[in-house]
Design a protein around this motif. Structure first.
Motif, PDB file in Angstrom:
ATOM      1  N   GLY A 139       0.791  -1.232   0.000  1.00 58.82           N
ATOM      2  CA  GLY A 139       0.000   0.000   0.000  1.00 58.82           C
ATOM      3  C   GLY A 139       0.818   1.273   0.000  1.00 58.82           C
ATOM      4  O   GLY A 139       0.309   2.335  -0.324  1.00 58.82           O
ATOM      5  N   GLU A 140       2.057   1.201   0.367  1.00 61.15           N
ATOM      6  CA  GLU A 140       2.923   2.384   0.375  1.00 61.15           C
ATOM      7  C   GLU A 140       4.382   1.908   0.414  1.00 61.15           C
ATOM      8  O   GLU A 140       4.641   0.707   0.580  1.00 61.15           O
ATOM      9  CB  GLU A 140       2.616   3.283   1.575  1.00 61.15           C
ATOM     10  N   VAL A 141       5.300   2.858   0.293  1.00 58.00           N
ATOM     11  CA  VAL A 141       6.726   2.519   0.256  1.00 58.00           C
ATOM     12  C   VAL A 141       7.118   1.730   1.504  1.00 58.00           C
ATOM     13  O   VAL A 141       6.771   2.094   2.627  1.00 58.00           O
ATOM     14  CB  VAL A 141       7.555   3.818   0.172  1.00 58.00           C
TER      15      VAL A 141
ATOM     16  N   TYR B  92       7.533  -9.748   2.997  1.00 60.24           N
ATOM     17  CA  TYR B  92       7.365  -9.377   1.587  1.00 60.24           C
ATOM     18  C   TYR B  92       6.938  -7.923   1.451  1.00 60.24           C
ATOM     19  O   TYR B  92       6.233  -7.389   2.308  1.00 60.24           O
ATOM     20  CB  TYR B  92       6.268 -10.227   0.943  1.00 60.24           C
ATOM     21  N   ASN B  93       7.333  -7.324   0.334  1.00 61.68           N
ATOM     22  CA  ASN B  93       6.764  -6.046  -0.077  1.00 61.68           C
ATOM     23  C   ASN B  93       5.874  -6.344  -1.268  1.00 61.68           C
ATOM     24  O   ASN B  93       6.307  -6.999  -2.221  1.00 61.68           O
ATOM     25  CB  ASN B  93       7.870  -5.066  -0.483  1.00 61.68           C
ATOM     26  N   ALA B  94       4.618  -5.887  -1.208  1.00 61.76           N
ATOM     27  CA  ALA B  94       3.691  -6.118  -2.332  1.00 61.76           C
ATOM     28  C   ALA B  94       3.105  -4.781  -2.758  1.00 61.76           C
ATOM     29  O   ALA B  94       2.999  -3.851  -1.947  1.00 61.76           O
ATOM     30  CB  ALA B  94       2.594  -7.070  -1.911  1.00 61.76           C
ATOM     31  N   TYR B  95       2.733  -4.699  -4.009  1.00 65.09           N
ATOM     32  CA  TYR B  95       2.287  -3.429  -4.595  1.00 65.09           C
ATOM     33  C   TYR B  95       1.062  -3.656  -5.477  1.00 65.09           C
ATOM     34  O   TYR B  95       0.955  -4.703  -6.131  1.00 65.09           O
ATOM     35  CB  TYR B  95       3.428  -2.859  -5.461  1.00 65.09           C
ATOM     36  N   GLY B  96       0.185  -2.675  -5.496  1.00 62.06           N
ATOM     37  CA  GLY B  96      -0.903  -2.709  -6.475  1.00 62.06           C
ATOM     38  C   GLY B  96      -1.888  -1.587  -6.248  1.00 62.06           C
ATOM     39  O   GLY B  96      -2.141  -1.212  -5.121  1.00 62.06           O
ATOM     40  N   PRO B  97      -2.439  -1.019  -7.322  1.00 62.64           N
ATOM     41  CA  PRO B  97      -3.499  -0.026  -7.201  1.00 62.64           C
ATOM     42  C   PRO B  97      -4.883  -0.706  -7.125  1.00 62.64           C
ATOM     43  O   PRO B  97      -5.054  -1.810  -7.645  1.00 62.64           O
ATOM     44  CB  PRO B  97      -3.402   0.787  -8.495  1.00 62.64           C
ATOM     45  N   THR B  98      -5.841  -0.031  -6.514  1.00 61.01           N
ATOM     46  CA  THR B  98      -7.220  -0.520  -6.443  1.00 61.01           C
ATOM     47  C   THR B  98      -7.717  -0.899  -7.842  1.00 61.01           C
ATOM     48  O   THR B  98      -8.438  -1.880  -8.014  1.00 61.01           O
ATOM     49  CB  THR B  98      -8.118   0.605  -5.865  1.00 61.01           C
TER      50      THR B  98
ATOM     51  N   PRO C 286      12.391  -2.659  -3.346  1.00 60.57           N
ATOM     52  CA  PRO C 286      11.700  -2.544  -4.637  1.00 60.57           C
ATOM     53  C   PRO C 286      10.337  -3.225  -4.575  1.00 60.57           C
ATOM     54  O   PRO C 286      10.087  -4.016  -3.654  1.00 60.57           O
ATOM     55  CB  PRO C 286      12.631  -3.258  -5.620  1.00 60.57           C
ATOM     56  N   ILE C 287       9.464  -2.921  -5.548  1.00 58.63           N
ATOM     57  CA  ILE C 287       8.112  -3.519  -5.480  1.00 58.63           C
ATOM     58  C   ILE C 287       8.095  -4.914  -6.101  1.00 58.63           C
ATOM     59  O   ILE C 287       7.088  -5.606  -6.015  1.00 58.63           O
ATOM     60  CB  ILE C 287       7.026  -2.596  -6.073  1.00 58.63           C
ATOM     61  N   GLY C 288       9.185  -5.313  -6.712  1.00 61.28           N
ATOM     62  CA  GLY C 288       9.337  -6.717  -7.052  1.00 61.28           C
ATOM     63  C   GLY C 288       8.915  -7.107  -8.445  1.00 61.28           C
ATOM     64  O   GLY C 288       9.013  -6.311  -9.390  1.00 61.28           O
TER      65      GLY C 288
ATOM     66  N   GLY D 153       8.095   7.000  -7.018  1.00 57.17           N
ATOM     67  CA  GLY D 153       7.146   8.031  -6.577  1.00 57.17           C
ATOM     68  C   GLY D 153       6.046   8.205  -7.598  1.00 57.17           C
ATOM     69  O   GLY D 153       5.926   7.428  -8.558  1.00 57.17           O
ATOM     70  N   ARG D 154       5.265   9.247  -7.406  1.00 56.29           N
ATOM     71  CA  ARG D 154       4.109   9.467  -8.274  1.00 56.29           C
ATOM     72  C   ARG D 154       4.418  10.471  -9.379  1.00 56.29           C
ATOM     73  O   ARG D 154       5.277  11.346  -9.222  1.00 56.29           O
ATOM     74  CB  ARG D 154       2.953  10.033  -7.437  1.00 56.29           C
ATOM     75  N   LEU D 155       3.675  10.356 -10.464  1.00 53.25           N
ATOM     76  CA  LEU D 155       3.788  11.343 -11.539  1.00 53.25           C
ATOM     77  C   LEU D 155       2.769  12.464 -11.334  1.00 53.25           C
ATOM     78  O   LEU D 155       2.691  13.392 -12.126  1.00 53.25           O
ATOM     79  CB  LEU D 155       3.528  10.658 -12.888  1.00 53.25           C
TER      80      LEU D 155
HETATM   81  P1  AMP Z   1      -4.418   2.046  -3.579  1.00 58.05           P
HETATM   82  O1  AMP Z   1      -5.247   2.088  -4.802  1.00 58.05           O
HETATM   83  O2  AMP Z   1      -5.042   2.771  -2.431  1.00 58.05           O
HETATM   84  O3  AMP Z   1      -4.017   0.653  -3.232  1.00 58.05           O
HETATM   85  O4  AMP Z   1      -3.078   2.862  -3.895  1.00 58.05           O
HETATM   86  C1  AMP Z   1      -2.252   2.461  -4.942  1.00 58.05           C
HETATM   87  C2  AMP Z   1      -0.999   3.282  -4.937  1.00 58.05           C
HETATM   88  O5  AMP Z   1      -0.299   3.131  -3.702  1.00 58.05           O
HETATM   89  C3  AMP Z   1      -0.022   2.849  -5.997  1.00 58.05           C
HETATM   90  O6  AMP Z   1      -0.340   3.387  -7.260  1.00 58.05           O
HETATM   91  C4  AMP Z   1       1.295   3.367  -5.427  1.00 58.05           C
HETATM   92  O7  AMP Z   1       1.448   4.729  -5.686  1.00 58.05           O
HETATM   93  C5  AMP Z   1       1.098   3.151  -3.931  1.00 58.05           C
HETATM   94  N1  AMP Z   1       1.652   1.847  -3.504  1.00 58.05           N
HETATM   95  C6  AMP Z   1       0.975   0.713  -3.290  1.00 58.05           C
HETATM   96  N2  AMP Z   1       1.807  -0.263  -2.864  1.00 58.05           N
HETATM   97  C7  AMP Z   1       3.048   0.261  -2.821  1.00 58.05           C
HETATM   98  C8  AMP Z   1       4.351  -0.231  -2.482  1.00 58.05           C
HETATM   99  N3  AMP Z   1       4.542  -1.471  -2.057  1.00 58.05           N
HETATM  100  N4  AMP Z   1       5.399   0.620  -2.588  1.00 58.05           N
HETATM  101  C9  AMP Z   1       5.229   1.895  -3.003  1.00 58.05           C
HETATM  102  N5  AMP Z   1       4.020   2.420  -3.326  1.00 58.05           N
HETATM  103  C10 AMP Z   1       2.942   1.622  -3.234  1.00 58.05           C
END
Ligand code: AMP
Length: 500
Positions: free
Chosen positions: A265-267, A286-292, A315-317, A392-394
Motif C-alpha cells: 500500500g505504500e513505500v 514481503y513487499n507487495a504493490y498494487g493499485p485498487t 523494490p516492489i518486485g 514516486g508518483r507522476l
Molecule cells: P491504492 O489504490 O489505495 O491501493 O493505492 C495504490 C498506490 O499506492 C499505488 O499506485 C502506489 O502509488 C502506492 N503503492 C501501493 N503499494 C506500494 C508499495 N509497495 N510501494 C510503493 N508504493 C505503493
C-alpha cells in the motif's frame, strides 16, 4: 464464484470464519446469513441489480451483506465510517443504491435503509438463495471509492472476473502452510487490501482475526488483541508495521505462529524489512504493490537480507505470472528499455473496467491492447532483470499511513470551507514516507483568530467534507502564495518555509 462455492464447502465444517472482539462467526453462519440476505434482496427487488451500499466499519455482519449481495447477482459498495455524511451522500448520488445498510444512523435516503437490528432480522430469517442467481464473471462485484483529484471520490469498479484473476495471481504470496490458519483482518473494508482477507483467506477456510480502528489507535488494546490472535499471515501497511515496532513486545513471543508478513500500500523501507526479520526469526517478509484499479496486488518480492541491504527502500518486485507489467514513456506511451524510468502500466484480467459513471477519466487511465485491458498507474518506476523499482508518483497523489489521498481533493474541499479563498496542500516526508499533510490557506478576509483556533475551525469544517485521514495535521494561513515560473503555486517554496 469460487469464494461462494468455498463458503458452502466450509459451511459443512465447524470452522470459524471471523473473530471480532469476543464474537465468533462460523462459516456455517456466514453462509446461511448471506443466503438469507440474498433471498431478501431477490424477493424485494426482483430483477433490479443495482449495487447495495454498506456504511460501517468491521461489524461481523458486513461480510454476510457483501456475499449476500453477490449471491443475489449484484455488487456492493463498502464505505467506512471515516467517511463523513457529505462524502457518503456524494457516493449515494453516484451509485443510487436501492438498499443502504447503515450501522451509524446517517439518515441517508434509499428505497430500503437497514439499521443493525433490521439487518439482523433479515439475516436470521432462514431464507435461501439458488446458485442460479450468483454473480457472473463480467458483473461488478464491488465498487471502492478513492480520493479523486476533482474533489469528488471516484468509484473503481471491480468485477467477479477481476477478483478471480487477483486470487490466481496472489496465491503463492498469501498461501499459509498447514490446514486452516489465522489471517489478520485489520484493514477497513472500503480499502482494497481488505480483499486479501475477504476473498483469499476465506476461500481457503482461514479465520479472519479482526482488529478494528479503536484497537489500532490504542497501543495497549492493539497488543492485547495481537497477543490473543495466533496470527499466521500478517497483511498490513508498512505504517502499521512501523508503529508496532515501536514496542519491544512486537516479536516472536507475541505472535509465535506468524509465517509471513506482507506489507503493501505504500513505500516499504529496508529498515522495516530488516527489523521484522530480526524480531521474527523464520518468518518471511514481503513487499507487495498494487493499485485498487488492478485489484489489490500485482507485484511482490521477498524482502531478504540481501535486498534490504541493497537500498533504503525495498523494490516492489516482480509482476505476478498472469499479468504484464510495462514501463512506458508517460507522454508518448513508448515502451522503455530496462533501467529507464517511466510510468508503470499493468495489463491483464485483473484490470478494472473503469470508474463508475466517468467515461472520460476511464479513457484517460485505462486502455486496451490486443484485447487485453491495461491501466496507467501514474507510478514512476524502472525495471531491471524483471525487478521493478518504485520512485514516486507522476501526479499529486500521496499515501498517508497507507491511505490514498489526492492533494487536489483536499485543496478543492478546503476552498468549500467558509472564508478560504485558495489552498495548497503539501505532504511532509520523513525519509521515503509521508508523515502528514500541511495545508496553506489564503483567507478571503481577516478572521481575527489565533492560529490554533483557526486551525481547529478549519479542520472541523473540512472534516465534515472529507474522510478524517484526509484532514491536514497543520494549517498555516499565508498572505499570498509563492509562484513558480509557470505561475503555479510553488509548493516547494511553501514547504521550505519560503515566504512569498
Ligand atoms: P491504492 O489504490 O489505495 O491501493 O493505492 C495504490 C498506490 O499506492 C499505488 O499506485 C502506489 O502509488 C502506492 N503503492 C501501493 N503499494 C506500494 C508499495 N509497495 N510501494 C510503493 N508504493 C505503493
Amino acid at each position: 464464484m469460487f469464494l461462494l462455492e468455498r463458503l458452502k464447502t466450509y459451511a459443512g465444517t465447524d470452522r470459524t470464519a471471523i473473530l471480532y472482539g469476543g464474537e465468533v462467526l462460523s462459516y456455517a453462519r456466514l453462509d446461511a446469513w448471506s443466503d438469507a440476505f440474498a433471498a431478501w434482496l431477490l424477493a424485494r427487488f426482483g430483477e433490479d441489480r443495482t449495487p447495495i451500499l454498506i456504511y460501517g466499519h468491521k461489524e461481523l455482519s458486513i461480510p454476510a451483506c457483501m456475499f449476500g449481495a453477490l449471491k443475489s447477482g449484484r455488487g456492493y459498495v463498502p464505505v467506512d465510517t471515516t467517511f463523513p455524511r457529505e462524502r457518503v451522500a456524494q457516493i449515494v448520488e453516484a451509485v443510487r443504491p436501492r438498499v443502504i445498510v447503515d450501522f451509524c444512523g446517517l439518515g441517508l435516503e434509499a428505497p430500503a435503509v437497514l439499521d443493525g437490528m433490521a439487518l439482523t432480522e433479515i439475516l436470521e430469517s432462514g431464507g435461501t438463495a439458488d446458485r442460479g442467481t450468483w454473480i457472473t464473471p463480467g458483473q461488478t462485484a464491488y465498487i471502492l471509492f478513492t480520493s479523486g483529484s476533482t474533489g469528488q471520490p471516484k468509484g473503481v469498479q471491480i468485477t467477479a472476473g477481476n477478483i478471480a484473476a487477483f486470487s490466481r495471481g496472489v496465491d503463492s504470496l498469501l498461501r499459509c502452510e498447514g490446514e486452516g490458519g489465522t489471517f489478520l483482518n485489520a484493514i477497513s473494508y472500503s480499502f482494497d487490501v481488505s480483499v486479501c482477507a475477504l476473498y483469499y483467506a476465506l476461500s481457503r477456510g482461514m479465520t479472519l482475526y479482526t482488529v478494528d480502528r479503536a484497537a489500532l489507535n490504542d497501543a495497549r488494546s492493539l497488543f492485547a488483541a495481537l497477543a490473543a490472535s495466533g496470527i499466521d499471515i500478517w497483511v498490513s501497511t508498512p505504517s502499521l508495521g512501523e508503529l508496532c515496532l515501536q514496542s519491544e513486545q512486537f516479536d516472536r513471543g507475541l505472535l509465535p505462529r506468524v509465517q509471513k508478513f506482507i506489507f503493501c500500500g505504500e513505500v516499504m523501507t529496508s529498515k522495516l524489512g530488516r527489523e521484522v526479520r530480526r524480531r521474527f526469526p523464520g518468518a518471511r517478509v514481503y513487499n507487495a504493490y498494487g493499485p485498487t484499479e488492478t485489484t489489490v496486488l500485482v507485484t511482490a518480492v521477498e524482502a531478504t537480507d540481501a535486498l534490504c541491504a541493497a537500498g533504503e527502500t525495498v523494490p516492489i518486485g516482480y509482476g505476478f505470472g498472469n499479468l504484464t507489467c510495462q514501463i512506458a514513456d508517460p507522454e508518448t506511451g513508448a515502451l522503455l528499455p530496462d533501467g529507464q524510468q517511466g510510468e508503470l502500466r499493468i495489463l491483464g484480467e485483473c484490470v478494472s473496467p473503469g470508474y463508475l459513471g466517468d467515461p472520460e477519466r476511464t479513457a484517460r487511465s485505462f486502455f486496451e491492447r490486443d484485447g487485453v485491458r491495461g491501466y496507467r498507474t501514474g507510478d514512476l518506476c524502472s525495471r531491471e532483470n524483471g525487478m521493478i523499482y518504485y520512485y514516486g508518483r507522476l501526479d499529486g497523489q500521496v499515501k498517508l499511513n497507507g491511505f490514498r489521498v489526492e492533494l487536489e481533493d483536499v485543496e478543492r474541499n478546503l476552498t468549500k470551507v467558509p472564508n478560504i479563498a485558495r489552498a495548497a496542500v503539501v505532504p511532509e516526508y520523513r525519509g521515503a514516507l509521508v508523515q502528514g499533510l500541511t495545508a496553506y490557506v489564503l483567507l478571503e478576509a481577516p478572521d481575527g483568530l489565533g492560529s490554533l483556533q483557526r486551525a481547529k475551525r478549519i479542520k472541523e469544517a473540512l472534516g465534515a467534507l472529507v474522510p478524517s485521514y484526509m484532514v491536514p495535521r497543520k494549517i498555516v494561513a499565508v498572505d499570498a502564495f509563492p509562484l513558480n515560473t509557470n505561475g503555479k503555486v510553488d509548493k516547494k517554496a511553501l514547504s521550505a518555509g519560503g515566504k512569498p
